[in-house]
Design a protein around this motif. Structure first.
Motif, mmCIF file in Angstrom:
data_model
loop_
_atom_site.group_PDB
_atom_site.id
_atom_site.type_symbol
_atom_site.label_atom_id
_atom_site.label_comp_id
_atom_site.label_asym_id
_atom_site.label_seq_id
_atom_site.Cartn_x
_atom_site.Cartn_y
_atom_site.Cartn_z
ATOM 1 N N GLU A 79 0.818 -1.210 0.000
ATOM 2 C CA GLU A 79 0.000 0.000 0.000
ATOM 3 C C GLU A 79 0.852 1.261 0.000
ATOM 4 N N ARG A 80 1.903 1.274 0.799
ATOM 5 C CA ARG A 80 2.759 2.473 0.889
ATOM 6 C C ARG A 80 3.439 2.783 -0.434
ATOM 7 N N VAL A 81 3.805 1.741 -1.178
ATOM 8 C CA VAL A 81 4.444 1.951 -2.480
ATOM 9 C C VAL A 81 3.458 2.589 -3.449
ATOM 10 N N PHE A 82 2.240 2.071 -3.496
ATOM 11 C CA PHE A 82 1.215 2.659 -4.352
ATOM 12 C C PHE A 82 1.001 4.132 -4.009
ATOM 13 N N LYS A 83 0.900 4.439 -2.724
ATOM 14 C CA LYS A 83 0.664 5.816 -2.297
ATOM 15 C C LYS A 83 1.801 6.740 -2.731
ATOM 16 N N ALA A 84 3.026 6.269 -2.562
ATOM 17 C CA ALA A 84 4.186 7.081 -2.946
ATOM 18 C C ALA A 84 4.204 7.317 -4.455
ATOM 19 N N TYR A 85 3.829 6.284 -5.210
ATOM 20 C CA TYR A 85 3.791 6.397 -6.674
ATOM 21 C C TYR A 85 2.710 7.392 -7.092
ATOM 22 N N VAL A 86 1.555 7.324 -6.457
ATOM 23 C CA VAL A 86 0.470 8.279 -6.740
ATOM 24 C C VAL A 86 0.942 9.705 -6.451
ATOM 25 N N GLU A 87 1.583 9.908 -5.311
ATOM 26 C CA GLU A 87 2.064 11.242 -4.937
ATOM 27 C C GLU A 87 3.028 11.798 -5.980
ATOM 28 N N GLU A 107 -7.032 -3.325 -7.486
ATOM 29 C CA GLU A 107 -6.990 -4.744 -7.868
ATOM 30 C C GLU A 107 -6.292 -5.544 -6.777
ATOM 31 N N SER A 108 -5.238 -4.967 -6.211
ATOM 32 C CA SER A 108 -4.475 -5.647 -5.164
ATOM 33 C C SER A 108 -5.154 -5.550 -3.803
ATOM 34 N N PHE A 109 -5.827 -4.400 -3.544
ATOM 35 C CA PHE A 109 -6.444 -4.165 -2.232
ATOM 36 C C PHE A 109 -7.896 -3.708 -2.402
ATOM 37 N N PRO A 110 -8.771 -4.593 -2.883
ATOM 38 C CA PRO A 110 -10.162 -4.177 -3.133
ATOM 39 C C PRO A 110 -10.949 -3.814 -1.880
ATOM 40 N N ALA A 111 -10.458 -4.214 -0.721
ATOM 41 C CA ALA A 111 -11.155 -3.902 0.530
ATOM 42 C C ALA A 111 -10.720 -2.565 1.133
ATOM 43 N N ASN A 112 -9.769 -1.875 0.486
ATOM 44 C CA ASN A 112 -9.173 -0.667 1.055
ATOM 45 C C ASN A 112 -10.061 0.556 0.822
ATOM 46 N N CYS A 113 -10.826 0.915 1.832
ATOM 47 C CA CYS A 113 -11.777 2.028 1.702
ATOM 48 C C CYS A 113 -11.092 3.373 1.497
ATOM 49 N N LYS A 114 -9.943 3.563 2.107
ATOM 50 C CA LYS A 114 -9.230 4.831 1.941
ATOM 51 C C LYS A 114 -8.790 5.022 0.489
ATOM 52 N N ALA A 115 -8.412 3.935 -0.169
ATOM 53 C CA ALA A 115 -8.003 4.025 -1.571
ATOM 54 C C ALA A 115 -9.194 4.345 -2.470
ATOM 55 N N MET A 147 -13.138 -0.595 6.114
ATOM 56 C CA MET A 147 -13.811 0.463 6.885
ATOM 57 C C MET A 147 -14.994 0.993 6.076
ATOM 58 N N PRO A 148 -16.047 0.200 5.929
ATOM 59 C CA PRO A 148 -17.162 0.609 5.058
ATOM 60 C C PRO A 148 -17.781 1.949 5.429
ATOM 61 N N GLU A 149 -17.793 2.265 6.739
ATOM 62 C CA GLU A 149 -18.408 3.529 7.161
ATOM 63 C C GLU A 149 -17.677 4.728 6.568
ATOM 64 N N VAL A 150 -16.369 4.602 6.382
ATOM 65 C CA VAL A 150 -15.567 5.688 5.796
ATOM 66 C C VAL A 150 -15.961 5.917 4.337
ATOM 67 N N LEU A 151 -16.101 4.826 3.603
ATOM 68 C CA LEU A 151 -16.436 4.928 2.179
ATOM 69 C C LEU A 151 -17.867 5.416 1.964
ATOM 70 N N TRP A 152 -18.806 4.880 2.727
ATOM 71 C CA TRP A 152 -20.192 5.335 2.596
ATOM 72 C C TRP A 152 -20.314 6.816 2.936
ATOM 73 N N LYS A 153 -19.638 7.253 3.988
ATOM 74 C CA LYS A 153 -19.685 8.668 4.366
ATOM 75 C C LYS A 153 -19.121 9.538 3.245
ATOM 76 N N ALA A 154 -17.996 9.100 2.650
ATOM 77 C CA ALA A 154 -17.382 9.861 1.557
ATOM 78 C C ALA A 154 -18.328 9.953 0.363
ATOM 79 N N PHE A 155 -19.011 8.853 0.063
ATOM 80 C CA PHE A 155 -19.955 8.827 -1.059
ATOM 81 C C PHE A 155 -21.115 9.780 -0.786
ATOM 82 N N ILE A 156 -21.672 9.704 0.397
ATOM 83 C CA ILE A 156 -22.781 10.593 0.759
ATOM 84 C C ILE A 156 -22.329 12.052 0.747
#
Length: 201
Positions: A79-87, A107-115, A147-156
């Motif tokens: 995850e940290r590598v992906f984040k650094a690459y995005v930055e 694709e690698s972390f489909p459960a990652n709500c922050k992503a 963390m589904p609550e994080v993603l739902w809140k962001a969507f709303i």
């Protein structure tokens, strides 16, 4: 723990070569040798990949940095590598590449709500509202989320920010089919009050 100390010795060596000795080629070789000895199939260290890529960035070798990140993602996605690459790509302004990185990350972390949230918010910031909405929809449709609550809140929050009140209301109703948590009811009531629909609240 022993491996971590060992890796930091390599990092200190590489930094010493680059900054104290001003020998970039030697520093690059130190990172390469360190990456060779780590048994990536069993575990890896995101920090060493990121530092190796940042060395190339400091040398203004963007292609070299991308090769390092690409190899890291291919061999041992972290995850940290992906984040650094995005930055890195965001700093350059290469949005298409950022999108590709987020897609590979999910694709690698489909459960990652922050992503999912970060990807959706990126598209929102670019004014790509349909893209953002599609990303949020894909995210909340995942069978398992950390963390589904994080993603739902962001969507709303996204729909509220775009003044799509009927869409936001529909999301609240969908969420209440999944959970009966009092915080969701309170948030829903506050939303209805904020848009002046006191009868619904």
């Amino acid at each position: 723990r022993a491996w971590r100390r060992y890796i930091y010795l390599w990092i200190y060596y590489a930094v010493f070569e680059e900054l104290a000795m001003k020998d970039t080629d030697r520093a690059r070789q130190v990172y390469r040798e360190c990456l060779k000895i780590i048994p990536h199939k069993h575990f890896t260290f995101a920090k060493i990949w990121i530092m190796a890529a940042h060395l190339e960035v400091r040398q203004k070798d963007l292609a070299g940095a991308r090769r390092v990140f690409g190899r890291a993602i291919g061999e041992c996605p972290k995850e940290r590598v992906f984040k650094a690459y995005v930055e890195l790509e965001l700093q350059i302004g290469n949005i298409e590449r950022v999108r590709t990185i987020y897609e590979k990350m999910l694709e690698s972390f489909p459960a990652n709500c922050k992503a999912w949230t970060a990807f959706g918010e990126l598209e929102q910031s670019l004014g790509e509202l349909e893209r953002a909405r599609a990303i949020f929809e894909l995210g909340v449709a995942q069978p398992l989320l950390d963390m589904p609550e994080v993603l739902w809140k962001a969507f709303i929050d996204f729909e509220i920010a775009e003044e799509e009140h009927s869409r936001a209301r529909a999301l609240y109703n969908r969420l209440l089919e999944r959970t009966t948590h009092v915080k969701v009811y309170m948030s829903f009531a506050q939303f209805e009050s904020s848009i002046g629909d006191f009868q619904r609240a």
